[in-house]
Design an enzyme around this catalytic site. Structure first.
Site, PDB file in Angstrom:
ATOM      1  N   ARG A 126      45.592  32.283  58.103  1.00 56.61           N
ATOM      2  CA  ARG A 126      45.414  33.446  58.978  1.00 56.61           C
ATOM      3  C   ARG A 126      44.091  34.162  58.759  1.00 56.61           C
ATOM      4  O   ARG A 126      43.319  34.392  59.695  1.00 56.61           O
ATOM      5  CB  ARG A 126      46.565  34.458  58.778  1.00 56.61           C
ATOM      6  CG  ARG A 126      47.846  34.065  59.438  1.00 56.61           C
ATOM      7  CD  ARG A 126      49.028  34.491  58.587  1.00 56.61           C
ATOM      8  NE  ARG A 126      49.068  33.645  57.406  1.00 56.61           N
ATOM      9  CZ  ARG A 126      49.758  32.496  57.349  1.00 56.61           C
ATOM     10  NH1 ARG A 126      50.525  32.160  58.343  1.00 56.61           N
ATOM     11  NH2 ARG A 126      49.706  31.723  56.289  1.00 56.61           N
ATOM     12  N   THR A 127      43.810  34.562  57.518  1.00 59.52           N
ATOM     13  CA  THR A 127      42.655  35.426  57.252  1.00 59.52           C
ATOM     14  C   THR A 127      41.353  34.709  57.605  1.00 59.52           C
ATOM     15  O   THR A 127      40.467  35.279  58.244  1.00 59.52           O
ATOM     16  CB  THR A 127      42.645  35.839  55.763  1.00 59.52           C
ATOM     17  OG1 THR A 127      43.953  36.284  55.415  1.00 59.52           O
ATOM     18  CG2 THR A 127      41.658  36.944  55.501  1.00 59.52           C
ATOM     19  N   ARG A 138      37.314  35.355  49.520  1.00 58.35           N
ATOM     20  CA  ARG A 138      38.651  35.314  48.900  1.00 58.35           C
ATOM     21  C   ARG A 138      38.541  34.593  47.572  1.00 58.35           C
ATOM     22  O   ARG A 138      37.861  33.560  47.464  1.00 58.35           O
ATOM     23  CB  ARG A 138      39.650  34.591  49.809  1.00 58.35           C
ATOM     24  CG  ARG A 138      40.977  34.343  49.112  1.00 58.35           C
ATOM     25  CD  ARG A 138      42.047  33.849  50.039  1.00 58.35           C
ATOM     26  NE  ARG A 138      42.531  34.912  50.904  1.00 58.35           N
ATOM     27  CZ  ARG A 138      43.638  34.826  51.644  1.00 58.35           C
ATOM     28  NH1 ARG A 138      44.338  33.712  51.634  1.00 58.35           N
ATOM     29  NH2 ARG A 138      44.026  35.821  52.403  1.00 58.35           N
ATOM     30  N   LYS A 145      31.748  21.391  41.278  1.00 62.77           N
ATOM     31  CA  LYS A 145      30.905  20.733  40.251  1.00 62.77           C
ATOM     32  C   LYS A 145      30.612  21.679  39.095  1.00 62.77           C
ATOM     33  O   LYS A 145      29.737  21.424  38.275  1.00 62.77           O
ATOM     34  CB  LYS A 145      29.586  20.275  40.874  1.00 62.77           C
ATOM     35  CG  LYS A 145      29.738  19.297  42.017  1.00 62.77           C
ATOM     36  CD  LYS A 145      28.357  18.989  42.588  1.00 62.77           C
ATOM     37  CE  LYS A 145      28.455  18.344  43.955  1.00 62.77           C
ATOM     38  NZ  LYS A 145      27.179  18.387  44.673  1.00 62.77           N
ATOM     39  N   HIS A 180      44.081  43.344  49.375  1.00 59.83           N
ATOM     40  CA  HIS A 180      43.860  42.588  50.611  1.00 59.83           C
ATOM     41  C   HIS A 180      43.710  43.637  51.719  1.00 59.83           C
ATOM     42  O   HIS A 180      44.600  43.838  52.544  1.00 59.83           O
ATOM     43  CB  HIS A 180      45.061  41.668  50.863  1.00 59.83           C
ATOM     44  CG  HIS A 180      44.827  40.588  51.879  1.00 59.83           C
ATOM     45  ND1 HIS A 180      43.746  40.571  52.744  1.00 59.83           N
ATOM     46  CD2 HIS A 180      45.566  39.487  52.183  1.00 59.83           C
ATOM     47  CE1 HIS A 180      43.828  39.500  53.508  1.00 59.83           C
ATOM     48  NE2 HIS A 180      44.918  38.825  53.199  1.00 59.83           N
TER      49      HIS A 180
HETATM   50  N1   CP Z   1      48.132  36.995  55.204  1.00 62.69           N
HETATM   51  C1   CP Z   1      47.298  36.121  54.644  1.00 62.69           C
HETATM   52  O1   CP Z   1      46.422  36.489  53.845  1.00 62.69           O
HETATM   53  O2   CP Z   1      47.485  34.837  55.044  1.00 62.69           O
HETATM   54  P1   CP Z   1      46.542  33.612  54.629  1.00 62.69           P
HETATM   55  O3   CP Z   1      46.741  33.385  53.159  1.00 62.69           O
HETATM   56  O4   CP Z   1      46.974  32.448  55.475  1.00 62.69           O
HETATM   57  O5   CP Z   1      45.128  34.029  54.919  1.00 62.69           O
END
Ligand code: CP
Length: 309
Positions: A59-60, A109, A87, A137
């Protein structure tokens, strides 16, 4: 309020109530763009956005990429497995090399809490935290707020139950900050072993009776068991967890008629919620995903489109 002044978005705590409200208002105006035949505006033409994902995401990552593309920015997507991180290069060295190519913004992330902050402090481009370890988040919390407000018309005064693995959840932490700042009453529910110590200090209540939480809530935020972050055994079994804390149709008989159920995804059907609840009338899970694009367009616009660096 005064103009947006933030250079990075690392956590929801650093945003004032007025800044959160500005994000929500800006998201509303961007939501319309994704309904057009030509889903594109020239707002960020000439800007470059790098998606640097050292942890899996559906999603993100897609949402940020779509958001950037719909604002006409150029995008590059990098994951740890396909990059020189595999590496042995450090994430900071990877980021510094990306900076050397004159990019404007890095969406990052990482499994380590604080990694996006380290990059933001060392580098000139703006950094957005797309999820760091168990810590934060922020864009998930913002899209959750947007979805709640769109559905229920307000945040202040709502009763929000957050159910599941609170201990390992960056989504729970960012939402607790955001919801309490906007005046919601938050109750946490889940196994005692998955409840962070002293979490009440953040201004939330605890309740271990799921039926009580369901009956009282206007909003239920359901969380996955984040096994990838568990260092020890926190539960007797998944079946036992589903029996004690899984949301199913039978349990929802006690719920308010207009209860909405959120889940950040990915969902584990049959564990934290049943398939009929995930697809049922209370669920706004796919609305969250839809709104995620508008909210991320708003964030990219506020960070890159409103001032000269
Ligand atoms: N909600 C969320 O962070 O989903 P993903 O891990 O798929 O990005």
């Amino acid at each position: 309020m005064k103009e947006w002044t933030k250079h990075d978005l690392l956590d929801i705590q650093e945003l004032s109530k007025e800044e959160i409200e500005l994000v929500l208002k800006t998201s509303k105006s961007f939501k319309e763009v994704s309904t057009r035949e030509v889903k594109k505006v020239p707002t960020l033409r000439g800007k470059t956005v790098v998606l640097l994902f050292f942890e899996p995401s559906t999603r993100t990552r897609i949402s940020f990429e779509l958001a950037a593309k719909r604002l006409s920015a150029d995008t590059i997507s990098i994951s740890s497995s396909g990059s020189s991180a595999s590496k042995g290069e450090s994430f900071l060295d990877t980021a510094k090399n990306i900076e050397a190519m004159n990019v404007d913004l890095i969406v990052m992330r990482h499994s380590a809490s604080g990694a996006p902050k380290i990059v933001a402090e060392a580098l000139a481009p703006s950094v957005i935290n797309a999820g760091d370890g168990c810590r934060a988040h922020p864009t998930q919390a913002l899209l959750d707020l947007f979805t709640i407000k769109e559905r229920l018309g307000r945040i202040a005064g709502l009763k929000v139950g957050i159910v599941g693995d609170i201990l390992h959840s960056r989504v729970a932490r960012s939402n607790i900050w955001a919801l309490t700042k906007l005046g919601a009453k938050v109750t946490l529910c889940g196994p005692a072993t998955l409840m962070p110590r002293d979490i009440e200090r953040l201004g939330v209540d605890l309740c271990y009776d799921l039926n009580e939480v369901i009956a009282a809530s206007d909003v239920l935020m359901v969380l996955r068991l984040q096994k990838e972050r568990m260092q020890e055994k926190f539960l007797p079994s998944i079946r036992e967890y589903a029996r004690m804390f899984g949301i199913n149709r039978n349990r929802l008989k006690a719920a308010k008629k207009d209860l909405i159920i959120l889940h950040p995804g990915p969902t584990n059907r049959g564990v934290e919620l049943s398939a009929d609840v995930a697809d049922g009338d209370h669920s706004v899970i796919l609305e969250q995903v839809n709104n995620g694009v508008a909210v991320r367009m708003a964030i990219l616009y506020l960070l890159l489109g409103t001032k000269e660096k």
